[in-house]
Write a protein that holds these residues in place. Sequence first.
Motif, PDB file in Angstrom:
ATOM      1  N   VAL A 203      10.283  -3.326  44.040  1.00 29.33           N
ATOM      2  CA  VAL A 203      11.389  -3.619  44.641  1.00 29.33           C
ATOM      3  C   VAL A 203      12.534  -3.052  43.447  1.00 29.33           C
ATOM      4  O   VAL A 203      12.051  -3.220  42.270  1.00 29.33           O
ATOM      5  N   GLN A 204      13.329  -2.279  43.736  1.00 30.81           N
ATOM      6  CA  GLN A 204      14.276  -1.929  42.970  1.00 30.81           C
ATOM      7  C   GLN A 204      15.566  -2.657  43.078  1.00 30.81           C
ATOM      8  O   GLN A 204      16.297  -2.740  41.774  1.00 30.81           O
ATOM      9  N   SER A 205      16.054  -2.951  44.041  1.00 28.83           N
ATOM     10  CA  SER A 205      17.240  -3.981  44.240  1.00 28.83           C
ATOM     11  C   SER A 205      17.329  -4.753  45.417  1.00 28.83           C
ATOM     12  O   SER A 205      16.342  -4.386  46.729  1.00 28.83           O
ATOM     13  N   VAL A 206      17.996  -5.709  45.480  1.00 26.49           N
ATOM     14  CA  VAL A 206      18.187  -6.640  46.952  1.00 26.49           C
ATOM     15  C   VAL A 206      19.486  -6.165  47.509  1.00 26.49           C
ATOM     16  O   VAL A 206      20.478  -6.293  46.618  1.00 26.49           O
ATOM     17  N   LEU A 207      19.314  -5.898  48.762  1.00 26.53           N
ATOM     18  CA  LEU A 207      20.834  -5.720  49.511  1.00 26.53           C
ATOM     19  C   LEU A 207      20.996  -7.084  50.184  1.00 26.53           C
ATOM     20  O   LEU A 207      20.155  -7.658  50.820  1.00 26.53           O
ATOM     21  N   THR A 208      22.525  -7.259  50.107  1.00 24.43           N
ATOM     22  CA  THR A 208      23.087  -8.580  50.697  1.00 24.43           C
ATOM     23  C   THR A 208      23.821  -8.103  51.926  1.00 24.43           C
ATOM     24  O   THR A 208      24.304  -7.084  51.995  1.00 24.43           O
ATOM     25  N   ALA A 209      24.098  -9.240  52.416  1.00 22.20           N
ATOM     26  CA  ALA A 209      24.849  -9.030  53.873  1.00 22.20           C
ATOM     27  C   ALA A 209      26.327  -8.880  53.512  1.00 22.20           C
ATOM     28  O   ALA A 209      26.997  -8.276  54.238  1.00 22.20           O
ATOM     29  N   GLN A 210      26.795  -9.234  52.207  1.00 18.57           N
ATOM     30  CA  GLN A 210      28.121  -9.083  51.641  1.00 18.57           C
ATOM     31  C   GLN A 210      28.166  -7.390  51.273  1.00 18.57           C
ATOM     32  O   GLN A 210      29.472  -7.217  50.631  1.00 18.57           O
ATOM     33  N   GLY A 211      27.360  -6.590  51.072  1.00 20.76           N
ATOM     34  CA  GLY A 211      27.313  -5.311  50.912  1.00 20.76           C
ATOM     35  C   GLY A 211      26.886  -5.190  49.307  1.00 20.76           C
ATOM     36  O   GLY A 211      27.250  -3.783  48.967  1.00 20.76           O
ATOM     37  N   GLU A 212      26.397  -6.090  48.657  1.00 19.68           N
ATOM     38  CA  GLU A 212      25.926  -5.912  47.429  1.00 19.68           C
ATOM     39  C   GLU A 212      24.717  -5.283  47.007  1.00 19.68           C
ATOM     40  O   GLU A 212      23.762  -5.489  47.952  1.00 19.68           O
ATOM     41  N   ARG A 213      24.442  -4.734  46.019  1.00 13.16           N
ATOM     42  CA  ARG A 213      23.102  -4.081  45.823  1.00 13.16           C
ATOM     43  C   ARG A 213      22.899  -4.599  44.514  1.00 13.16           C
ATOM     44  O   ARG A 213      23.278  -4.212  43.365  1.00 13.16           O
ATOM     45  N   VAL A 214      21.907  -5.804  44.315  1.00 14.72           N
ATOM     46  CA  VAL A 214      21.769  -6.364  43.109  1.00 14.72           C
ATOM     47  C   VAL A 214      20.313  -5.909  42.371  1.00 14.72           C
ATOM     48  O   VAL A 214      19.298  -5.990  43.014  1.00 14.72           O
ATOM     49  N   ALA A 215      20.276  -5.051  41.318  1.00  8.83           N
ATOM     50  CA  ALA A 215      19.083  -4.577  40.847  1.00  8.83           C
ATOM     51  C   ALA A 215      18.305  -5.717  40.187  1.00  8.83           C
ATOM     52  O   ALA A 215      18.378  -6.812  40.013  1.00  8.83           O
ATOM     53  N   ALA A 216      16.928  -5.384  40.204  1.00 13.13           N
ATOM     54  CA  ALA A 216      15.743  -6.337  40.178  1.00 13.13           C
ATOM     55  C   ALA A 216      14.689  -5.671  39.599  1.00 13.13           C
ATOM     56  O   ALA A 216      14.198  -4.822  39.854  1.00 13.13           O
ATOM     57  N   ASP A 217      14.103  -6.448  38.599  1.00 12.24           N
ATOM     58  CA  ASP A 217      12.775  -5.931  37.958  1.00 12.24           C
ATOM     59  C   ASP A 217      11.940  -6.732  38.527  1.00 12.24           C
ATOM     60  O   ASP A 217      10.535  -6.339  38.563  1.00 12.24           O
ATOM     61  N   ALA A 218      12.168  -7.834  39.256  1.00 13.37           N
ATOM     62  CA  ALA A 218      11.277  -8.833  39.670  1.00 13.37           C
ATOM     63  C   ALA A 218      12.128  -9.676  40.841  1.00 13.37           C
ATOM     64  O   ALA A 218      13.427 -10.013  40.505  1.00 13.37           O
ATOM     65  N   VAL A 219      11.377  -9.996  42.007  1.00  8.72           N
ATOM     66  CA  VAL A 219      12.023 -10.702  42.918  1.00  8.72           C
ATOM     67  C   VAL A 219      11.183 -11.947  43.339  1.00  8.72           C
ATOM     68  O   VAL A 219      10.043 -11.879  43.584  1.00  8.72           O
TER      69      VAL A 219
END
Length: 406
Positions: A203-219
């Motif tokens: 995973v590189q990032s998490v996408l939200t319903a609000q249109g955000e892209r949250v960068a992630a090294d771990a989820v």
Amino acid sequence: MSPDVLRNQQVDPSTKVVIIGGGVMGAATASFLGARFGIRATVLERDASYARASSALSVCAIRQQFSTEINIRISQQSLAFYRDIGRLLAVGDDRPGIGLVEPGYLYLATDAGAHVLAENQALQAQCSAAVALLSPAELLVRFPWLSVDQIVLGSLGLSTATSGEGWFDGYSALQAFRHHAIAQGARFLEAEAVDFDVRDGAVQSVLTAQGERVAADAVLIAAGAWSSPITAKLGFDLPVRARKRDVFSLQAPGPLPGCPLVIDPSGFWFRPDGDAGQFLCGSPPRGDDVDDAPLDKVDHGLFNDWLWPRLAERVPQFDELRVTGSWAGYYEYNTFDQNGLVGRLPGVRNAFVAAGFSGHGLQQAPAVGLGMAELIATGSYGVLDLSPLGLERIAANAPLVERNVI
């Protein structure tokens, strides 16, 4: 749990950890990530009011009366933490309290189930969990208000320095972890995770319903009853479903001295809720246990037709009780084996899961939250090996059978 578990270790504090689910499991993990490893997690919670969250709607009990060693060990570690939560999660001069009391759990068994209680007690004793097996006569000495009709054995959890059973305020525990996590630098965002950007098996990032892209090294996916649709986005069918459970608040003519949390052989349970003859009770659903049943419709027919008669049979004083309130919440029900699913998500090297606790989540949150923080930050468990709860057991068709499920 020793205060040593909160000591910082040499881990890169810039690691971007995104936790999906701001309930007690996600908040506990964020708290430990910050306090022990200096990692400031980002927690995505789709409903900051927690109106339907299991952490807010649970009856919040804790026990050591399990039939598997891992669940006993998790509960013992978590109890030690909850006993000292005011110090361990203090923020400045604010020392949180959760109203923990330890009157015990009392399992009752007929001929059909007595051997299970005896076998479980042998394992519990090996794990230093203080549990007493009581004959019907011994039950009446301790609990003269109890009817022991058809009961041949009782199993009562006792409170000692290393063991204990009872209940607490789960919402206060959630808020204590949440406030402590924020004090360690965690961010809690009201946002719903809907998809992932995955490259090269990570995973590189998490996408939200609000249109955000949250960068992630771990989820970490810790969204309780709503975890399965999220893991599906990563190609894994998580056997966790939202199963509705009704809880009834009762007023009896008076208190029952020394009353523990009582589990009847027929499946219902009850416990005191204060000292003035107030009680909480619940039971398994009638008929099919369907997914995602609406929470706004409490089954009062269940109480009137099935539950009340059985309550009155077990405690004659309950013949005169009245219902003063009710609510419904979801079990994050693991349909595979009703135990937590904890660890790495198969097929995605930086994705993790803590879900499916089937009613055990609040009581197991301190130990599991610490374990997940250790696994995410260091790649392995430290204080307690949680690998028996790993997701690999699904593909191996090797359920972790727990006979003491409520």
